[in-house]
Design a protein around this motif. Structure first.
Motif, PDB file in Angstrom:
ATOM      1  N   GLU A  88       0.812  -1.212   0.000  1.00  0.00           N
ATOM      2  CA  GLU A  88       0.000   0.000   0.000  1.00  0.00           C
ATOM      3  C   GLU A  88       0.850   1.268   0.000  1.00  0.00           C
ATOM      4  O   GLU A  88       1.938   1.316   0.556  1.00  0.00           O
ATOM      5  CB  GLU A  88      -0.888  -0.028   1.253  1.00  0.00           C
ATOM      6  CG  GLU A  88      -1.708   1.198   1.505  1.00  0.00           C
ATOM      7  CD  GLU A  88      -2.523   1.089   2.783  1.00  0.00           C
ATOM      8  OE1 GLU A  88      -3.193   2.075   3.127  1.00  0.00           O
ATOM      9  OE2 GLU A  88      -2.495   0.021   3.422  1.00  0.00           O
ATOM     10  N   GLN A 114      -2.593  -6.302  -0.723  1.00  0.00           N
ATOM     11  CA  GLN A 114      -3.054  -4.936  -0.515  1.00  0.00           C
ATOM     12  C   GLN A 114      -2.351  -4.014  -1.506  1.00  0.00           C
ATOM     13  O   GLN A 114      -1.153  -3.775  -1.405  1.00  0.00           O
ATOM     14  CB  GLN A 114      -2.757  -4.512   0.924  1.00  0.00           C
ATOM     15  CG  GLN A 114      -3.124  -3.082   1.259  1.00  0.00           C
ATOM     16  CD  GLN A 114      -4.584  -2.770   1.000  1.00  0.00           C
ATOM     17  OE1 GLN A 114      -4.924  -2.316  -0.072  1.00  0.00           O
ATOM     18  NE2 GLN A 114      -5.434  -3.008   1.980  1.00  0.00           N
ATOM     19  N   ARG A 116      -3.838  -0.871  -2.619  1.00  0.00           N
ATOM     20  CA  ARG A 116      -4.487   0.426  -2.741  1.00  0.00           C
ATOM     21  C   ARG A 116      -3.505   1.582  -2.661  1.00  0.00           C
ATOM     22  O   ARG A 116      -2.423   1.477  -2.120  1.00  0.00           O
ATOM     23  CB  ARG A 116      -5.585   0.587  -1.683  1.00  0.00           C
ATOM     24  CG  ARG A 116      -5.106   0.723  -0.258  1.00  0.00           C
ATOM     25  CD  ARG A 116      -6.310   0.927   0.653  1.00  0.00           C
ATOM     26  NE  ARG A 116      -5.895   1.104   2.021  1.00  0.00           N
ATOM     27  CZ  ARG A 116      -6.742   1.329   3.011  1.00  0.00           C
ATOM     28  NH1 ARG A 116      -8.035   1.403   2.771  1.00  0.00           N
ATOM     29  NH2 ARG A 116      -6.307   1.481   4.236  1.00  0.00           N
ATOM     30  N   GLN A 117      -3.932   2.711  -3.238  1.00  0.00           N
ATOM     31  CA  GLN A 117      -3.167   3.947  -3.238  1.00  0.00           C
ATOM     32  C   GLN A 117      -1.787   3.760  -3.880  1.00  0.00           C
ATOM     33  O   GLN A 117      -0.749   4.117  -3.334  1.00  0.00           O
ATOM     34  CB  GLN A 117      -3.037   4.492  -1.812  1.00  0.00           C
ATOM     35  CG  GLN A 117      -4.413   4.825  -1.230  1.00  0.00           C
ATOM     36  CD  GLN A 117      -4.383   5.168   0.237  1.00  0.00           C
ATOM     37  OE1 GLN A 117      -3.463   4.798   0.944  1.00  0.00           O
ATOM     38  NE2 GLN A 117      -5.394   5.876   0.701  1.00  0.00           N
ATOM     39  N   TRP A 125      -5.892  -1.475 -12.926  1.00  0.00           N
ATOM     40  CA  TRP A 125      -6.866  -2.334 -12.247  1.00  0.00           C
ATOM     41  C   TRP A 125      -7.471  -3.347 -13.197  1.00  0.00           C
ATOM     42  O   TRP A 125      -7.739  -4.494 -12.817  1.00  0.00           O
ATOM     43  CB  TRP A 125      -7.961  -1.486 -11.599  1.00  0.00           C
ATOM     44  CG  TRP A 125      -7.496  -0.814 -10.346  1.00  0.00           C
ATOM     45  CD1 TRP A 125      -7.476   0.527 -10.098  1.00  0.00           C
ATOM     46  CD2 TRP A 125      -6.961  -1.452  -9.184  1.00  0.00           C
ATOM     47  NE1 TRP A 125      -6.945   0.761  -8.846  1.00  0.00           N
ATOM     48  CE2 TRP A 125      -6.626  -0.439  -8.267  1.00  0.00           C
ATOM     49  CE3 TRP A 125      -6.721  -2.773  -8.835  1.00  0.00           C
ATOM     50  CZ2 TRP A 125      -6.073  -0.700  -7.017  1.00  0.00           C
ATOM     51  CZ3 TRP A 125      -6.165  -3.043  -7.593  1.00  0.00           C
ATOM     52  CH2 TRP A 125      -5.856  -2.014  -6.704  1.00  0.00           C
ATOM     53  N   VAL A 162      -9.019  -2.676  -1.897  1.00  0.00           N
ATOM     54  CA  VAL A 162      -8.584  -2.100  -3.151  1.00  0.00           C
ATOM     55  C   VAL A 162      -8.936  -0.622  -3.212  1.00  0.00           C
ATOM     56  O   VAL A 162     -10.061  -0.237  -2.959  1.00  0.00           O
ATOM     57  CB  VAL A 162      -9.238  -2.831  -4.341  1.00  0.00           C
ATOM     58  CG1 VAL A 162      -8.867  -2.158  -5.647  1.00  0.00           C
ATOM     59  CG2 VAL A 162      -8.791  -4.274  -4.364  1.00  0.00           C
ATOM     60  N   GLY A 163      -7.968   0.231  -3.546  1.00  0.00           N
ATOM     61  CA  GLY A 163      -8.251   1.647  -3.680  1.00  0.00           C
ATOM     62  C   GLY A 163      -7.038   2.401  -4.180  1.00  0.00           C
ATOM     63  O   GLY A 163      -5.920   1.950  -4.016  1.00  0.00           O
ATOM     64  N   ILE A 164      -7.239   3.534  -4.814  1.00  0.00           N
ATOM     65  CA  ILE A 164      -6.143   4.379  -5.262  1.00  0.00           C
ATOM     66  C   ILE A 164      -6.488   5.827  -4.971  1.00  0.00           C
ATOM     67  O   ILE A 164      -7.651   6.198  -4.917  1.00  0.00           O
ATOM     68  CB  ILE A 164      -5.857   4.197  -6.775  1.00  0.00           C
ATOM     69  CG1 ILE A 164      -7.141   4.338  -7.582  1.00  0.00           C
ATOM     70  CG2 ILE A 164      -5.212   2.876  -7.056  1.00  0.00           C
ATOM     71  CD1 ILE A 164      -6.944   4.184  -9.064  1.00  0.00           C
ATOM     72  N   SER A 200     -12.213   2.367  -0.226  1.00  0.00           N
ATOM     73  CA  SER A 200     -11.672   3.686  -0.539  1.00  0.00           C
ATOM     74  C   SER A 200     -11.518   3.913  -2.033  1.00  0.00           C
ATOM     75  O   SER A 200     -10.614   4.608  -2.478  1.00  0.00           O
ATOM     76  CB  SER A 200     -10.322   3.912   0.159  1.00  0.00           C
ATOM     77  OG  SER A 200     -10.450   3.773   1.538  1.00  0.00           O
ATOM     78  N   THR A 201     -12.352   3.273  -2.821  1.00  0.00           N
ATOM     79  CA  THR A 201     -12.268   3.390  -4.265  1.00  0.00           C
ATOM     80  C   THR A 201     -13.533   4.044  -4.801  1.00  0.00           C
ATOM     81  O   THR A 201     -14.632   3.694  -4.417  1.00  0.00           O
ATOM     82  CB  THR A 201     -12.098   2.024  -4.921  1.00  0.00           C
ATOM     83  OG1 THR A 201     -10.914   1.415  -4.418  1.00  0.00           O
ATOM     84  CG2 THR A 201     -12.004   2.139  -6.431  1.00  0.00           C
TER      85      THR A 201
END
Length: 204
Positions: A88, A114, A116-117, A125, A162-164, A200-201
């Motif tokens: 992450e 993990q 994300r971000q 993705w 999952v998130g960015i 957080s996506t």
């Protein structure tokens, strides 16, 4: 052993990695925010690729770019023991996502990753989702089934959290509709995709 977020720095962290590789007894290693960078990631990847005991690795907040991600992904692909990986808040990008997608297609031990971000974007993705589809669960007789047979366990590769986010604003970066539509359509068509939590996506 978790030495992350303690300001020990790259040199000390890699000294520990060298020791862990020599002894190969550690099951959990936390190296979050150790300033590893791409060069440090290569040393960690070498350790991951040969360890028979490591099951959890945290290299979050380490300024890893595509080059470091590619090295680490190669280590993950070669690992038969790693079940959980946290990368992450690095800068893996779409190029690094492709490397991890390739690793997910062949790895039979990883059950949690993990990502994300990491500024993967829609392209990154989509690449990851395609890899998850190509690495089916045990019901499809894929890598997970072989792993279950060899270890007595079960489960396939899946992602959680999952998130960015955009670095300039630290606000969620919208994920283009294509990845979400791909995942939804594949599920409706009966593809045996692994569980996925979009944490957080923003889907836009």
């Amino acid at each position: 052993l978790n030495v992350g977020f303690n300001n020990i720095g790259k040199e000390a962290a890699l000294s520990l990695v060298s020791l862990f590789k020599e002894k190969d007894q550690m099951q959990s290693v936390g190296l979050g925010r150790c300033d590893l960078g791409d060069e440090g990631a290569k040393a960690v990847a070498d350790y991951v690729s040969v360890s028979a005991s490591l099951t959890y690795l945290d290299v979050s907040y380490n300024q890893l770019g595509p080059e470091g991600a590619e090295a680490l992904a190669a280590g993950v692909a070669a690992s038969a023991s790693l079940t959980s990986l946290d990368i992450e808040r690095n800068s893996v990008g779409a190029e690094g996502a492709k490397a991890f997608a390739d690793a997910l297609r062949v790895n039979s031990s990883l059950t949690e990753c993990q990502l994300r971000q990491n500024h993967l974007g829609a392209k990154g993705w989509t690449t990851i989702f395609n890899a998850l589809r190509d690495n089916p669960t045990e019901a499809d007789g894929g890598p997970a089934e072989r792993a279950a047979t060899e270890s007595g366990g079960g489960g396939g590769t899946f992602l959680t959290g999952v998130g960015i986010e955009e670095p300039e604003t630290d606000r969620p970066e919208p994920v283009a509709a294509d990845p979400g539509r791909f995942y939804t359509n594949a599920t409706e068509q009966g593809d045996n995709l692994p569980p996925l939590l979009l944490d957080s996506t923003v889907m836009a």
